[in-house]
Design an enzyme around this catalytic site. Structure first.
Site, PDB file in Angstrom:
ATOM      1  N   ASP A  88       0.820  -1.204   0.000  1.00 28.56           N
ATOM      2  CA  ASP A  88       0.000   0.000   0.000  1.00 28.56           C
ATOM      3  C   ASP A  88       0.862   1.266   0.000  1.00 28.56           C
ATOM      4  OD1 ASP A  88      -2.733   1.106   0.290  1.00 28.56           O
ATOM      5  OD2 ASP A  88      -1.985   1.852   2.201  1.00 28.56           O
ATOM      6  N   GLU A 112       1.504  -0.587  -5.020  1.00 25.07           N
ATOM      7  CA  GLU A 112       0.431   0.336  -5.399  1.00 25.07           C
ATOM      8  C   GLU A 112       1.062   1.652  -5.848  1.00 25.07           C
ATOM      9  OE1 GLU A 112      -3.449   2.760  -3.686  1.00 25.07           O
ATOM     10  OE2 GLU A 112      -1.735   2.330  -2.404  1.00 25.07           O
ATOM     11  N   ASP A 163     -11.041   1.480  -3.975  1.00 23.44           N
ATOM     12  CA  ASP A 163     -10.718   2.909  -4.033  1.00 23.44           C
ATOM     13  C   ASP A 163     -11.453   3.645  -5.138  1.00 23.44           C
ATOM     14  OD1 ASP A 163      -8.887   3.056  -1.901  1.00 23.44           O
ATOM     15  OD2 ASP A 163      -7.272   2.272  -3.149  1.00 23.44           O
TER      16      ASP A 163
END
Length: 576
Positions: free
Chosen positions: A326, A355, A422
């Site tokens: 992340d 990410e 998201d």
């Protein structure tokens, strides 16, 4: 010849080792400027009669975007080292492009040329081979299935109610285990879980304890059983590592709150001054400006040791197959190099996914990640198919640019998603037009890389941005779009049946300015996929080499005078 547009740089995406014997060499030039390019190449130590001995190879035009052409040659240097340059011809003049610039005559000394000093085996970027055959399914554990109501948090809502950002519905590991048959039926062989570790929120990106399962999901025994049940079904497991920041209630951060400057953990975080101020004027760095997510100082040795032990622990004890990282771009490169070494030492074929929403070449040089979440692909595909905001030419230009931004073996394991926790649900982005979504799925599942489906998208779930994109999975078949499910299921089965469909070399092939058409080639198999995304019927004339081909979708012969109706497509297959 427009010399200022001709560009090459050794390493990265312009010169790299594809495997232990093979180099890919690329050259960038002004679009339409060069008629042909020849690669000059040779071993720097082979000379005869005082002259350097070199060979020449024709370079192939492998793609064009709105500004540039990209030429490529594949070379297998017999002695694992290479000096090389380019003979560029625009039809009017021929110039030799080297590390020292342009020359009208071919320089005879190898010192003029670009260098690939040595193809060292240890430097070859080798992502896990299994990823190329994987279709991922992203699960937000709190919303997939409630298998053990005894674990429900206080004030758990009834399954299927409209969520808020703080809602709990009781999703857990038992709920996932109970519905593995759904994934097998769809054809999934990889699950990406958003965070499962102890945290306060429903999304769990505010970790309290990286070594503990969140009690709302189950315990370690249940998680081990989940991993085992998935592995029995040949499903890989990838967990979400939130190493950029912790949660507010992470014990070291609580220690800093309590003891301030005398805390032994004060250097675990980026603190400007004491006491800590979680108000509008933060005195410590955070993810975004979220006071409950203090940023970890991954340059601190103790933090490094703690997080690297976390990375190793879940592989060693539970045999997970990969880590999704992340906010990976905000963590220092040095830490990710340490991370890769630790993870690969314990499980060499573990998949490391970062990410990163932008150009990610600095993280994809073989020393950090295997791949990144390919949002550049995502945005291009959505803007064209879902939002209808771009033309065919703009869409193709953007994807060629993405492909040429990275080495081929990086593209082969890129994580290609259409939606996630998201983003708004992809069907909602498509204005609930299922035909648009079907074409998106066709392109996603036939494009270079490893595709991911966000839970529920395969049955037509809708929802805007967070929290509506995180609604509970719909398990009532009467409310599922089963026709869409079977469409996606069939596409996934094509990936299993046709190696070219899933892993073939990708290239756009112009047929009609209104159609999206591209080739997929692998070994003796070649596919020509033609998509009509318009609202009108179009007549298609395709290459004679595909005359009387079989359409893989219908298993019928296709004539050369083909009429494609709106939102129709063909997947023509021929064997060389």
């Amino acid at each position: 010849m427009l010399r200022s547009s001709i560009y090459h740089r050794p390493k990265n995406n312009f010169a790299y080792a594809y495997d232990e014997e093979t180099l890919h060499i690329r050259l960038q030039a002004q679009k339409g400027d060069l008629q042909d390019v020849t690669l000059i190449h040779g071993d720097p130590y082979i000379w005869e009669n005082g002259e350097w001995i070199y060979s020449t190879s024709s370079m192939k035009l492998v793609g064009s975007d709105d500004l540039f052409d990209y030429w490529q040659a594949i070379i297998r240097p017999p002695h694992a080292r290479l000096r090389y340059g380019f003979i560029c011809n625009d039809g009017k003049e021929s110039l030799t492009y080297t590390e020292r610039g342009f020359f009208e005559d071919v320089p005879t000394h190898c010192h003029y040329y670009f260098a690939f000093p040595f193809l060292n085996k240890i430097d070859v970027f080798s992502p896990p081979s299994w990823v190329k055959d994987t279709v991922w399914y992203q699960i937000f554990p709190e919303r997939f299935g409630n298998g053990n109501p005894k674990l429900n948090p206080t004030n758990t809502l009834s399954w299927g109610e409209t969520p808020t950002q703080s809602s709990f519905f009781g999703g857990d590991f038992e709920g996932v285990i109970n519905h593995l048959d759904h994934l097998i039926e769809l054809g999934i062989n990889g699950i990406y879980f958003t965070p499962i570790f102890k945290a306060m929120t429903n999304h769990k990106y505010d970790t309290i304890d990286y070594f503990e399962i969140d009690p709302h999901f189950g315990d370690k025994e249940t998680f081990k059983r989940l991993v085992d049940e998935c592995h029995k079904r040949d499903i890989k497991i990838m967990l979400d590592a939130v190493f950029n920041h912790s949660g507010y209630y992470f014990e070291p951060f609580q220690d800093v709150i309590k003891y301030g400057e005398s805390s032994k953990y004060k250097d675990w975080f980026h603190i400007a001054k004491f006491p800590l101020n979680p108000g509008n004027q933060l005195s410590y760095r955070t993810f975004s400006f979220e006071p409950t997510m203090p940023k970890l100082n991954t340059e601190n040795k103790d933090v490094q040791n703690y997080l690297l032990e976390v990375a190793e622990y879940w592989i060693r004890e539970f045999d997970i197959d990969g880590w999704r990282l992340d906010v990976a771009n905000e963590v220092d490169h040095h830490f990710w190099r340490l991370f890769r070494n630790r993870v690969k030492a314990i499980k060499p074929d573990a998949y490391i996914l970062g990410e990163i929403w932008h150009d990610a070449m600095p993280w994809l040089q073989g020393d950090q990640f295997d791949a990144v979440m390919n949002y550049r692909f995502t945005n291009a595909a959505i803007d064209f198919f879902a939002k209808k905001q771009t033309t065919v030419e703009q869409f193709q230009n953007e994807l060629v640019h993405v492909l040429q931004s990275y080495p081929q073996h990086v593209n082969e394991v890129a994580f290609n998603l259409l939606g996630s926790h998201d983003t708004a649900r992809i069907l909602t982005v498509c204005e609930e037009d299922t035909n648009r979504l079907k074409l998106l799925y066709l392109f996603q599942l036939s494009f270079t890389g490893t595709p991911c489906i966000y839970y529920g998208d395969e049955i037509g779930m809708t929802g805007g941005d967070d929290p509506l994109c995180r609604k509970c999975m719909e398990w009532d078949e009467n409310k599922q779009d089963l026709e869409l499910f079977h469409f996606v299921q069939k596409l996934i089965s094509l990936r299993q049946q046709s190696p070219a469909f899933s892993k073939g070399e990708f290239s756009f092939h112009a047929i009609n300015e209104s159609l999206v058409s591209y080739r997929k080639t692998l070994g003796d198999e070649e596919l020509l996929i033609i998509i009509n995304p318009t609202n009108r019927s179009l007549k298609v004339k395709f290459p004679t080499s595909f005359a009387d081909s079989i359409d893989l979708w219908t298993n019928k012969h296709v004539s050369n005078d083909l009429m494609l109706n709106e939102n129709e497509f063909v997947i023509m297959r021929k064997m060389k």
